[in-house]
Design a protein around this motif. Structure first.
Motif, mmCIF file in Angstrom:
data_model
loop_
_atom_site.group_PDB
_atom_site.id
_atom_site.type_symbol
_atom_site.label_atom_id
_atom_site.label_comp_id
_atom_site.label_asym_id
_atom_site.label_seq_id
_atom_site.Cartn_x
_atom_site.Cartn_y
_atom_site.Cartn_z
ATOM 1 N N SER A 173 24.943 13.334 -44.463
ATOM 2 C CA SER A 173 24.984 12.448 -43.309
ATOM 3 C C SER A 173 23.534 12.694 -42.288
ATOM 4 O O SER A 173 23.537 12.097 -41.369
ATOM 5 N N ASP A 174 22.859 13.610 -42.579
ATOM 6 C CA ASP A 174 21.733 14.228 -41.851
ATOM 7 C C ASP A 174 20.520 13.651 -42.600
ATOM 8 O O ASP A 174 20.304 14.070 -43.860
ATOM 9 N N GLU A 175 19.621 13.203 -41.866
ATOM 10 C CA GLU A 175 18.207 12.667 -42.303
ATOM 11 C C GLU A 175 17.344 13.686 -42.974
ATOM 12 O O GLU A 175 16.993 13.668 -44.164
ATOM 13 N N THR A 176 17.505 14.897 -42.648
ATOM 14 C CA THR A 176 16.830 16.044 -42.891
ATOM 15 C C THR A 176 17.398 16.443 -44.394
ATOM 16 O O THR A 176 16.671 16.719 -45.340
ATOM 17 N N ARG A 177 18.616 16.727 -44.258
ATOM 18 C CA ARG A 177 19.326 17.084 -45.484
ATOM 19 C C ARG A 177 19.160 15.996 -46.755
ATOM 20 O O ARG A 177 18.998 16.442 -47.891
ATOM 21 N N LEU A 178 19.322 14.837 -46.338
ATOM 22 C CA LEU A 178 19.013 13.944 -47.484
ATOM 23 C C LEU A 178 17.771 13.811 -47.887
ATOM 24 O O LEU A 178 17.850 13.871 -49.299
ATOM 25 N N CYS A 179 16.693 14.019 -47.213
ATOM 26 C CA CYS A 179 15.168 14.451 -47.793
ATOM 27 C C CYS A 179 15.279 15.415 -48.664
ATOM 28 O O CYS A 179 14.372 15.468 -49.669
ATOM 29 N N ILE A 180 15.809 16.527 -48.124
ATOM 30 C CA ILE A 180 15.876 17.801 -49.046
ATOM 31 C C ILE A 180 16.498 17.521 -50.281
ATOM 32 O O ILE A 180 15.918 18.095 -51.352
ATOM 33 N N ILE A 194 10.089 23.453 -49.941
ATOM 34 C CA ILE A 194 10.812 22.637 -49.063
ATOM 35 C C ILE A 194 9.984 22.627 -47.591
ATOM 36 O O ILE A 194 9.761 21.483 -47.161
ATOM 37 N N LEU A 195 9.736 23.700 -46.980
ATOM 38 C CA LEU A 195 9.033 23.761 -45.819
ATOM 39 C C LEU A 195 7.685 22.980 -45.568
ATOM 40 O O LEU A 195 7.380 22.610 -44.767
ATOM 41 N N LYS A 196 7.082 23.032 -46.640
ATOM 42 C CA LYS A 196 5.636 22.329 -46.669
ATOM 43 C C LYS A 196 5.730 20.993 -46.287
ATOM 44 O O LYS A 196 4.758 20.459 -45.734
ATOM 45 N N ASN A 197 6.978 20.342 -46.775
ATOM 46 C CA ASN A 197 7.071 18.748 -46.383
ATOM 47 C C ASN A 197 7.896 18.605 -44.892
ATOM 48 O O ASN A 197 7.921 17.386 -44.709
ATOM 49 N N PHE A 198 8.041 19.494 -44.142
ATOM 50 C CA PHE A 198 8.602 19.172 -42.682
ATOM 51 C C PHE A 198 8.121 20.138 -41.686
ATOM 52 O O PHE A 198 7.213 21.143 -42.061
ATOM 53 N N THR A 199 8.477 19.781 -40.422
ATOM 54 C CA THR A 199 8.041 20.666 -39.438
ATOM 55 C C THR A 199 9.151 21.567 -38.825
ATOM 56 O O THR A 199 9.583 21.426 -37.544
ATOM 57 N N LEU A 200 10.115 22.126 -39.728
ATOM 58 C CA LEU A 200 11.363 22.918 -39.279
ATOM 59 C C LEU A 200 10.679 24.258 -39.469
ATOM 60 O O LEU A 200 9.673 24.764 -40.026
ATOM 61 N N SER A 201 11.236 25.172 -38.511
ATOM 62 C CA SER A 201 11.439 26.539 -38.523
ATOM 63 C C SER A 201 12.295 27.012 -40.001
ATOM 64 O O SER A 201 12.966 26.121 -40.409
ATOM 65 N N GLN A 202 11.794 28.310 -40.241
ATOM 66 C CA GLN A 202 12.451 28.740 -41.322
ATOM 67 C C GLN A 202 14.107 28.795 -40.949
ATOM 68 O O GLN A 202 14.920 28.574 -41.916
ATOM 69 N N SER A 203 14.407 29.120 -39.700
ATOM 70 C CA SER A 203 16.023 29.270 -39.318
ATOM 71 C C SER A 203 16.559 27.810 -39.326
ATOM 72 O O SER A 203 17.738 27.926 -39.806
ATOM 73 N N THR A 204 15.953 26.949 -39.015
ATOM 74 C CA THR A 204 16.354 25.693 -39.238
ATOM 75 C C THR A 204 16.696 25.077 -40.524
ATOM 76 O O THR A 204 17.667 24.485 -40.942
ATOM 77 N N LEU A 205 15.522 25.316 -41.477
ATOM 78 C CA LEU A 205 15.820 25.001 -42.841
ATOM 79 C C LEU A 205 17.179 25.707 -43.553
ATOM 80 O O LEU A 205 17.853 25.326 -44.058
#
Length: 124
Positions: free
Chosen positions: A18-25, A39-50
């Protein structure tokens, strides 16, 4: 379906999805096995958030993780997705028997207020 569906199991899966980021992953992993760096290449997330998102997907058995040297590779858990694909038609209208009869909403011999076509006795 070859198994008895567990509403708790599916609720966990749907909550994780139900989370947009997880759906994208999950969408990304449907194409190929990927590392966290991929995976991180496609996001502006930190390693800890991923890592947080991956933990949720792994605990829900949506994603598999395997170690390859220093890297962790992630892939879709095909077995879980097959269960979901089998469950969705049974959850909606494509079933032979009304769930209310299966879980004793209706007394034995009484007409069920919801028929197999998903409409109640009033036609809605």
């Amino acid at each position: 379906m070859d198994y008895e569906p567990s509403y708790k199991e599916f609720a966990t899966i749907f909550k994780a999805l139900s989370d947009e980021t997880r759906l994208c992953i999950v969408d990304m992993l449907s194409c190929a096995e990927l590392s966290a760096c991929d995976i991180l290449k496609n996001f502006t997330l930190s390693q800890s958030t991923l890592s947080y998102h991956m933990k949720i997907l792994i605990e829900a058995h949506i994603v598999n993780a395997r170690r390859e040297g220093l890297w962790t590779k992630y892939s879709i858990n095909d077995e879980t997705f097959q269960k979901v694909m089998d469950f969705l038609p049974a959850l909606y209208k494509m079933k032979n028997e009304c769930v209310c009869k299966q879980i004793k909403y209706c007394k034995e011999g009484d007409a069920c207020p919801v028929n197999v076509h998903g409409r109640d006795s009033f036609g809605y």
